[in-house]
Design an enzyme around this catalytic site. Structure first.
Site, PDB file in Angstrom:
ATOM      1  N   LYS A  37      -3.694   8.121   3.750  1.00 30.08           N
ATOM      2  CA  LYS A  37      -5.016   7.789   4.301  1.00 30.08           C
ATOM      3  C   LYS A  37      -5.061   8.015   5.813  1.00 30.08           C
ATOM      4  O   LYS A  37      -6.114   8.359   6.359  1.00 30.08           O
ATOM      5  CB  LYS A  37      -5.385   6.343   3.971  1.00 30.08           C
ATOM      6  CG  LYS A  37      -5.668   6.089   2.492  1.00 30.08           C
ATOM      7  CD  LYS A  37      -6.935   6.769   2.016  1.00 30.08           C
ATOM      8  CE  LYS A  37      -7.339   6.272   0.635  1.00 30.08           C
ATOM      9  NZ  LYS A  37      -8.532   6.953   0.097  1.00 30.08           N
ATOM     10  N   TYR A  41       0.836  -1.207   0.000  1.00 31.74           N
ATOM     11  CA  TYR A  41       0.000   0.000   0.000  1.00 31.74           C
ATOM     12  C   TYR A  41       0.872   1.260   0.000  1.00 31.74           C
ATOM     13  O   TYR A  41       0.442   2.328  -0.417  1.00 31.74           O
ATOM     14  CB  TYR A  41      -0.956  -0.025   1.202  1.00 31.74           C
ATOM     15  CG  TYR A  41      -2.179   0.852   1.044  1.00 31.74           C
ATOM     16  CD1 TYR A  41      -3.003   0.741  -0.075  1.00 31.74           C
ATOM     17  CD2 TYR A  41      -2.521   1.783   2.016  1.00 31.74           C
ATOM     18  CE1 TYR A  41      -4.126   1.545  -0.215  1.00 31.74           C
ATOM     19  CE2 TYR A  41      -3.644   2.583   1.885  1.00 31.74           C
ATOM     20  CZ  TYR A  41      -4.443   2.462   0.767  1.00 31.74           C
ATOM     21  OH  TYR A  41      -5.554   3.254   0.630  1.00 31.74           O
TER      22      TYR A  41
END
Length: 259
Positions: free
Chosen positions: A167, A160
């Protein structure tokens, strides 16, 4: 007393950004909002995306279909101006927009460029703050703001990469906005779905492995779909969730509770 036959979002107006196609999480949310009675305004990224989004907007009876690239000067203002002219007010805003340059996304965090990191942060996080600022004057009686996150914000999800810190910043922004906007009745939530088969997610390295692991880890033993996310998000916009704000809400079959 509330009439149970009445759709719980009847009379509400929802702006949904980030619809790309029929597999988009944003489309699942738009469908759920419409099913529960809300009127819709939907945005699409650019002329290339419009032919994919326009039939979906028509199918849902959206009253507004507007271009929105948060990097383009003036487009965000144009969207909110159109909402103000058409409706005069707004009850729900859903931000489902994220981007990172491919070379930064596919390398580790250590190798991410300053420009790529800043670009991802601006499009994926700060654009939500800009959107909230424009929504507030249209919510004199309160409303609900939503941003789309992922579990990689809170734990390391290999591959990720730089989107994890981005995020995490988005989730923190939701909490701070919930604090700032609570006194005027505006609630803010981050929505954290489990891995879904969306076009955006399929660009992540090892995505198929992530899907398989999510099924294995989740106590419910199933992947979620866009309508699972849509209906849970729509619930949070109803009067039934009127005392909830500032949460990161996981819709992942319980996978996030597992070590």
């Amino acid at each position: 007393m509330h009439n149970p036959s009445e759709r719980p979002l009847a009379g509400m107006r929802a702006l949904v950004t980030g619809v790309a196609n029929a597999d988009s999480i944003a489309y699942g949310c738009a469908r759920a909002f419409a099913d529960l009675g809300a009127q819709l305004a939907i945005t699409y990224l650019n002329d290339k995306a419009k032919p994919y989004v326009e039939p979906l907007a028509n199918e849902l009876g959206a009253q507004l279909l507007l271009p929105l690239n948060v990097e383009e000067d003036g487009q965000l203002d144009a969207v909110f101006d159109a909402v103000r002219e058409t409706w005069g007010s707004l009850d729900i805003v859903l931000h489902s927009i994220a981007y990172a340059p491919k070379e930064d996304l596919q390398g580790g965090l250590l190798d991410s460029s300053a420009q790529g990191f800043a670009y991802a942060m601006d499009v994926s996080c700060h654009s939500f703050i800009r959107m909230a600022k424009r929504a507030v004057p249209l919510m004199p009686h309160g409303g609900t703001l939503f941003a789309m996150s992922y579990d990689g914000a809170n734990r390391v999800v290999p591959s990720y990469n730089l989107m994890g810190p981005v995020k995490a910043a988005l989730e923190a922004s939701c909490r701070y906005l919930a604090y700032e906007l609570g006194p005027i009745g505006i609630r803010v939530h981050a929505i954290s779905p489990g891995p879904l088969k969306t076009r955006a997610a399929s660009g992540l390295p090892d995505f198929d492995r992530m899907l398989a692991e999510a099924v294995e880890r989740a106590p419910l033993g199933e992947l979620v779909d866009i309508m699972d996310v849509g209906y849970a998000t729509a619930y949070l916009a109803t009067r039934y969730a009127r005392r909830m704000s500032g949460n990161t809400v996981y819709i992942d079959g319980g996978a996030h509770i597992m070590a």
